[in-house]
Structure formats: structure tokens, C-alpha cells
Design an enzyme around this catalytic site. Structure first.
Site, short mmCIF file in Angstrom:
data_model
loop_
_atom_site.label_atom_id
_atom_site.label_comp_id
_atom_site.label_asym_id
_atom_site.label_seq_id
_atom_site.Cartn_x
_atom_site.Cartn_y
_atom_site.Cartn_z
N SER A 289 0.93 -1.22 -0.01
CA SER A 289 0.09 0.05 0.12
C SER A 289 1.05 1.28 0.06
CB SER A 289 -0.98 0.07 1.28
OG SER A 289 -0.23 0.38 2.37
N ASP A 290 0.40 2.35 -0.62
CA ASP A 290 0.89 3.59 -0.26
C ASP A 290 0.86 3.65 1.19
OD1 ASP A 290 2.23 5.98 -0.68
OD2 ASP A 290 0.90 6.67 -2.23
N CYS A 291 1.65 4.73 1.71
CA CYS A 291 1.98 4.87 3.17
C CYS A 291 0.63 5.34 3.91
CB CYS A 291 3.06 5.57 3.60
SG CYS A 291 4.83 4.79 3.18
N SER A 293 -2.26 4.18 3.57
CA SER A 293 -3.53 4.09 2.83
C SER A 293 -4.53 3.39 3.15
CB SER A 293 -3.07 4.02 1.25
OG SER A 293 -2.60 2.79 1.05
#
EC number: 3.2.1.-
Length: 768
Positions: A289-291, A293
Site C-alpha cells: 500500500s501507499d503509506c 492508505s
């Protein structure tokens, strides 16, 4: 004799420095330490055992609590199994960066080579350069890992499409064309990871999947944005670079984005993660995941009613690793509440642990591994710095050169006024997601290597809020043999979290340029630093400004590269990887409108060169040289029969679905003669476009191939390009199906054009 002795001493010094890479190594063995009798005999530590079996053995030894502790980017240690903790988050967008917590500079690793920002490097249209940069970055990354100050999992590159010119992160991307972005992704990833599909030098990550290209615009931010995207645009634009990254680059990771796509957060969408990335494309790696998210989809987007549901939905959708603490905090309760099975957690760990094993992290002593010799002597080397300079030279684009005002001459232009807020730029040249550079050469320093300089900034910074420094700049230009204005943007104008509202130069920059140009004694050269396009129509029309150069963000060697281009030591060959629109383009065009194609009922003009046909400042692919090249198509087929598969193959609406065509060796080979008819040796960037038969699905044209070729004065070189028919001559219908239009396709290379007719056939042979 003295020279021989000096050479001998230099060789001894190099040997000592190189050998020291092992001596200064401070990285503890991550796992399977041969000195640890308690773990050395465990099956997951046996190199003779296939990796899938080693991973299965390791997971079988873990408790649920231990398993969940490995689901976040800061993975916990498992002391009883001899496994150290690991930080997954490192960045290497255009050089090893310290943006992520996995990499730190200091001690014998004070810096790393900082290459030009991606948008600049991509302007070279040189896939072999992109791969070479990836190899250098991975050498330096491995060296820093060996020294205990870096990781092995790098969440780079960013391969999103530069859909809107205002996007603050456009600088990180490979531009607006999906094929170029995909080629860049595959090339850079191959450089990072190496060519052994079973083993990894470092692990790359293509991000941010998908339809992510808005950070913070007009009150809408990426955490709340729901990108409403058609199946057509997903298939033929947004997903293309990611598909190529997986299928051609064999990337080890894909990162899902913050935004929702059609109402579903990307990190909780099984159609995107499990169905598309994992099953259709065949990702051999992990999805991260993007941080934060996963936390965002619960706390900000309110997609689920409980945090446990958010954790369960994400893991079941195909997410393997959370950049953030959310899965670590809520996964155990999700299992207890029967929202998630422990086997779902196991499946996620299979993907992450397999990558770690492919990296050699469970292979014992680092020094005994293939890259264990790399150390401080392999970072910021002269060769690496030279490649950074070459990349900047190849990426700089000559936008205007009236009357051959460039190159300048050290004999005729003995005094050069160097003016502008970016004239002494250093850190600004490396853009964002950068580390600490080995050193800098600013533009004024580079120009000083050719002529005496008079330096006046003209503006305190790129915001240029007042004209207090204008008079001194004007006087400098009035007395100099030539004037170089180094203007543009920096990270205070365009960046992550910061989209632009205008395409014009900030503040009073335009006024400074015009006043200096009016007063200057000699030729005025405008050099622009930026990631995104700028409307400089005023300068393009100003006869007092005969030459304009776009340098992007040219990296640590940017000042030298700019000077080399201005004075002719290097011949520019870069081409714009994005359209430069006029300011009026933004009228009635919100960033939140995702349609690539024009919507006439809403007066939406269409996006990128593929779908927009209005006025531009400079078109995609624009770029001049100090010499002149001509093309002629020497050989190309006029008809290509396309065999249709069996009884299920259909030809309807004058097109064939790609899934119904026999695609394997269906290729259009074009032989082009490139002749240098100018007065200087140069490198030509040949862009090959196709114009499919008319139809509402089709782009007006699309790039299908590109090659960069060096041609000496008076020389003619034959270049062959092979265009995969199903990949590059197909278009996408409204339902998201890729089809090959039957009929005449125009192939355009500069001023040359060729027509090839694609015809449905039961024969799989190409006829000339």
C-alpha cells in the site's frame, strides 16, 4: 618513471579502498547466520531447497502474532528463529534516496549519485540509458545495504501518466505517453533488479496503481479523491505502464494508491489487485500500500464500518504489505472475528518472504553473496557521476534556436551575464524524492567553465515577488556579450501535496525576462528548470530571445550539462515527453475530470497529444538539434494479414479483438534511413507514430516506437523498428476491449509517412 610510479600508487590506493568495502561493512546477517547453530540447520535456511519450499517451511514455524508483525513496512524481528527486523520502505526514484526510513546517509556513506529527475531522463528517449541508470542505482543501493545503512526493497519508479500539466508530481513520472512510461518502467526496473528472474539485486516497485495523478488541487486531495474512470481509459492509458512493468520488467512489487477508482479504494479492490495484477499480469512479487492508505480508506474515506473490516478487505483483495501500522494493529482481531482466515495472512507472507529470499536475505553471510563485495568505493564513483552528466545532456531539450543563436562561443562570447532565481541552483536541480547528492555544479558554475560570468539573480527566489533586483540584472545583460536567464520552478511551486493552479511563470519572472531581453547587448538564452510544462508563449514569440532550453531538473551535474549544451560541447537531442499547453487550456478543465478523450458537451478538450488537438506552446516530441536530420522509409510492408483464431474469432465493426487474433509473431518491420545533413555530429531521437483508421475509439495518433541513433556529419544510418501489431497498432473500445482496426494505418516518422493496410485473414504471413 614518475608517471608509472603514480599509476602504481593509484592502483594500490584503489585496491585498498575497494577492499575496505568489506572491512567497513556493518550489516549484521539478516537471517540464517551460519554461526548460529540453532538456526543454521532449519529447512528455510537451506540454499539447496527451492525457495517456495523454504518459504512454506518458515511460515509453518510462525505464530499468528509473529505473522501479523511482518505485515507492516517496519517488520519485527523473530529472535527465536534468528530473523532480524527489516524496514521495507526505501526509495530510489533517480538515485538512492533518504526519503524512506530504510536508508540513511552518514559516515562512509555520506551521499549517493543523484541523476536527473525522471521527466528529464525520459526526454532522452533512450531505453538503454534508463537501464544503465538503474544498474548504477542498484550498485549503490547494495553497497549501502552491505554497510548497514540501506534497504533492498525500493519503492520506485513512479510510472503514473502525466495526465494533467498542473500535477505537482509530474516531475517524477515518465511523461504523458503510456508506451514511453511502460518502456521506462521495464528498463529502469531491469537495471535495478538484474536479469536473473529467480534472484534479485534489489527489488523495484512500480507505483501508484492506478489512475493516480492528483495531490492537492482546489480543495480536493488524494486521500479523498474518487477517480471516475472509464474502462476504455483504464485499459489504454492508466494501466499500460503497470502492465508493461510487470510483464516486460518482471517487477518485484506494485504499490496501490490512496485514491478510489470508481468508488473503491485501490488497496481494497480485488479486481485491481488480485484479478488484474496477480492473475492476469502474473506479478511475481508483492503488493504494497501507499503509506497509511489502508488507514486512509477507513479513517478518511469511511469505506468500511470497522478497522477490522478494512484490514480484512485489503488483505483479501490481494494486499500483501502495509506501509503503515494499520494491518499490524487490526489483523489479529479481523481473524478472531472471522472476517479473515489465517491462510489469507499466509498468502500475503508467501509473496513478501519470497521476495526477501530472492534478494538473498535468508542466505547467511552477506560477504559471501554475489553483491557482498560492494562498499563505499562503489558509491559516487567517477563513472557514476559521468553517467549522471550524460543523462542530463541527453535529456535537455532545445525548444527554440532562431538564426542558430546557439551554441555560444567562448571566443565571441567572452563575458556572459547569468541571471535568474535558478542560476545558482543546487538542491533544486535534483527535484523531489532525492537523496544527498555527491556534489553539485550549478548553472553559473558550469558556464564559468567556458566564459567569464557576471552573476545577478534578478529574483530572490522562483516566486519572484518583487523587482528589487531587476536593475542590477538589466545592467549585467547590457554589458555582456551574451545573457543566460535561468528561470522556472522548484519544489516550492510543484511537488508532492502541491499541484499548480497556473501554467505561467511565477510572480514577476516574465517581467524580468522581458526587461533583460530588451536591454541585452548580445543574444539572450532562456533556460527553464521545471518538471511540468510552462506557458512561455511570450518568450517563444519574442525576437530578442532567440533560444530557449528546457533542462527539467537535471540532477547533480546539471550545471555542467547546461553549459555543455549552451556552448556546443554536447549537441542537444532530447524531446519533450509531455505537451506544453497554453494557459487557456485550463479554462473549464478541472483536474478531477479524468476523461482522456474530449467531451464536447462539457467543452472538455481532451488530454495529451493522443486526444487533444488544440493549440500548444510546444508539442509532445518537440526538440531541436544543432544539426539537421532527414528520414526516408527504405522498406516497410504495405499489407499485413491478421489471422483470426478458430471459430470463436470474430471480425465486427471493422476491427478484430486482440484476444481473437494470432498475435505471437505479428510484427510490422520498418526500415528507416536517417541522414545527418547538417554541420555537426549528433544523436537523433526518432519517434514513430501511428494514426489508426478513423473512429470514435481511436486516438488521433499514438507513439508506437522510438529509437535514438548517433549519426556523424554526412553519414546515413539505417534503423530498423519492429512494431508489435497487437500491442501498438490496436485501440480500445468503450467496453475496455483492445481491438485491431481493419484498414489503413498511417505510420509517421518526422515528415515521412507510410500506409500499411491491416486485413483480416486466415493466413498468418506478412506480405510486402
Amino acid at each position: 618513471m614518475i608517471l608509472h610510479k603514480m599509476a602504481f600508487l593509484a592502483a594500490i590506493l584503489f585496491f585498498l579502498i575497494s577492499s575496505s568495502s568489506v572491512c567497513v561493512q556493518s550489516r549484521e546477517t539478516f537471517a540464517c547466520d551460519t554461526k548460529d547453530a540453532a538456526t543454521d540447520t532449519l529447512r528455510f535456511c537451506q540454499l539447496s531447497v527451492p525457495i517456495p519450499e523454504r518459504v512454506k517451511d518458515l511460515i509453518g514455524r510462525l505464530t499468528l502474532v509473529e505473522k501479523v508483525s511482518l505485515l507492516g513496512n517496519t517488520a519485527a524481528a523473530i529472535p527465536r528463529l534468528g530473523i532480524k527486523g527489516y524496514e521495507w520502505w526505501s526509495e530510489a526514484l533517480h538515485g538512492v534516496s533518504n526519503v524512506g526510513p530504510g536508508t540513511k546517509f552518514g559516515g562512509v556513506y555520506p551521499a549517493a549519485t543523484s541523476f536527473p529527475q525522471v521527466i528529464t531522463t525520459v526526454a532522452s528517449f533512450n531505453a538503454s540509458l534508463w537501464e544503465s541508470i538503474g544498474r548504477v542505482v542498484s550498485n549503490e543501493a547494495r553497497a549501502m545495504y552491505n554497510g548497514g545503512v540501506g534497504g533492498l526493497t525500493y519503492w520506485s519508479p513512479n510510472v503514473n501518466i502525466l495526465r494533467d500539466p498542473r500535477w505537482g508530481r509530474g516531475q517524477e513520472t515518465p511523461g504523458e505517453d503510456p508506451v514511453v512510461a511502460g518502456k521506462y518502467a521495464a528498463s529502469y526496473v531491469r537495471g535495478l533488479q538484474g536479469n536473473d528472474r529467480s534472484r534479485l539485486k534489489v527489488a523495484g516497485c512500480c507505483k501508484h496503481f492506478t489512475a493516480y495523478d492528483l495531490d492537492n488541487w482546489n480543495g480536493v486531495d488524494r486521500f479523498h479523491f474518487n477517480a471516475k474512470v472509464s474502462k476504455q481509459d483504464i485499459e489504454d492509458t492508466f494501466d499500460v505502464p503497470f502492465r508493461m512493468c510487470v510483464k516486460e520488467g518482471n517487477v518485484a512489487s506494485i504499490m496501490c494508491s490512496y485514491n478510489q477508482v470508481n468508488g473503491v479504494p485501490t488497496c481494497a479492490d480485488p479486481n485491481l489487485l488480485k484479478k488484474t495484477i496477480r492473475n492476469e499480469w502474473g506479478l511475481n512479487g508483492y503488493i504494497v500500500s501507499d503509506c497509511d492508505s489502508v488507514g486512509v480508506l477507513y479513517d478518511t474515506q469511511h469505506y468500511t464500518g470497522t478497522p477490522e473490516e478494512a484490514a480484512a478487505d485489503s488483505i483479501k483483495a490481494g494486499l500483501d504489505l502495509d506501509c503503515g501500522p494499520f494491518l499490524g494493529a487490526h489483523t489479529i482481531d479481523a481473524v478472531k472475528k472471522n472476517l479473515l482466515r489465517e491462510s489469507d495472512v499466509d498468502n500475503a507472507l508467501i509473496n513478501t518472504l519470497t521476495v526477501q529470499m530472492r534478494l538473498g536475505m535468508f542466505d547467511g553471510d552477506i560477504a559471501a553473496q554475489p553483491y557482498g563485495h560492494l562498499g563505499p568505493a562503489h558509491v559516487c564513483t567517477p563513472v557514476h557521476k559521468g553517467l549522471a552528466l550524460e543523462a542530463a545532456q541527453q535529456g535537455i531539450v532545445l525548444l527554440k534556436n532562431r538564426g542558430s543563436s546557439l551554441p555560444l562561443s567562448s571566443q565571441r562570447h567572452r563575458t556572459v551575464a547569468v541571471i535568474g532565481p535558478n542560476s545558482d541552483a543546487t538542491v533544486a536541480m535534483i527535484g523531489n524524492y532525492a537523496g544527498i547528492a555527491c556534489g553539485y555544479t550549478s548553472p553559473v558554475q558550469g558556464i564559468t567553465g567556458y566564459s567569464r560570468t557576471i552573476h545577478q539573480k534578478g529574483c530572490v527566489d522562483v516566486h519572484c515577488m518583487d523587482d528589487r533586483l531587476f536593475d542590477a540584472a538589466v545592467e549585467a545583460a547590457r554589458g555582456a556579450d551574451a545573457t543566460v536567464l535561468v528561470m522556472g520552478l522548484d519544489q516550492s511551486i510543484e511537488a508532492e501535496f502541491k499541484d499548480r493552479n497556473s501554467l505561467l511563470l511565477p510572480g514577476k519572472q516574465q517581467e524580468l525576462i522581458s526587461r533583460v531581453a530588451k536591454a541585452a547587448k548580445g543574444p539572450v538564452i532562456l533556460v527553464l528548470m521545471s518538471g511540468g510544462p510552462i506557458d512561455i508563449s511570450f518568450a517563444d514569440k519574442d525576437r530578442k530571445i532567440p533560444a530557449i532550453v528546457w533542462a527539467g531538473y537535471p540532477g547533480q551535474e546539471g550545471g555542467t550539462a547546461i553549459a555543455d549544451i549552451l556552448f556546443g560541447s554536447a549537441n542537444p537531442g532530447g524531446k519533450l515527453p509531455m505537451t506544453w499547453y497554453p494557459q487557456d487550456y485550463l479554462t473549464n478543465l478541472p483536474m478531477t475530470e479524468m476523461s482522456m478523450r474530449p467531451i464536447h458537451s462539457k467543452r472538455i478538450p481532451g488530454r495529451t497529444y493522443r486526444f487533444y488537438d488544440g493549440p500548444v506552446v510546444y508539442p509532445f516530441g518537440h526538440g531541436l538539434s544543432y544539426t539537421r536530420f532527414t528520414h526516408s522509409i527504405a522498406d516497410a510492408p504495405k499489407v499485413i494479414p491478421i489471422a483470426v483464431r478458430g471459430r470463436n474469432g470474430t471480425v465486427s465493426g471493422k476491427s478484430i479483438r486482440v484476444t481473437h487474433a494470432r498475435c505471437n509473431r505479428l510484427s510490422l518491420g520498418v526500415h528507416v534511413d536517417v541522414t545527418n545533413v547538417g554541420s555537426r555530429d549528433g544523436t537523433h531521437t526518432m519517434l514513430v507514430f501511428s494514426a489508426p483508421p478513423g473512429g470514435e475509439w481511436a486516438p488521433k495518433k499514438q507513439l508506437v516506437a522510438f529509437e535514438r541513433v548517433h549519426v556523424a556529419v554526412g553519414e546515413k544510418k539505417r534503423v530498423q523498428v519492429n512494431i508489435h501489431v497487437c500491442k501498438y497498432l490496436s485501440v480500445v473500445d468503450r467496453a475496455g476491449n483492445r481491438r485491431i482496426p481493419i484498414g489503413d494505418h498511417g505510420i509517421h516518422i518526422g515528415d515521412e509517412s507510410h500506409t500499411v493496410s491491416l486485413q483480416a485473414s486466415t493466413l498468418g504471413v506478412i506480405k510486402s
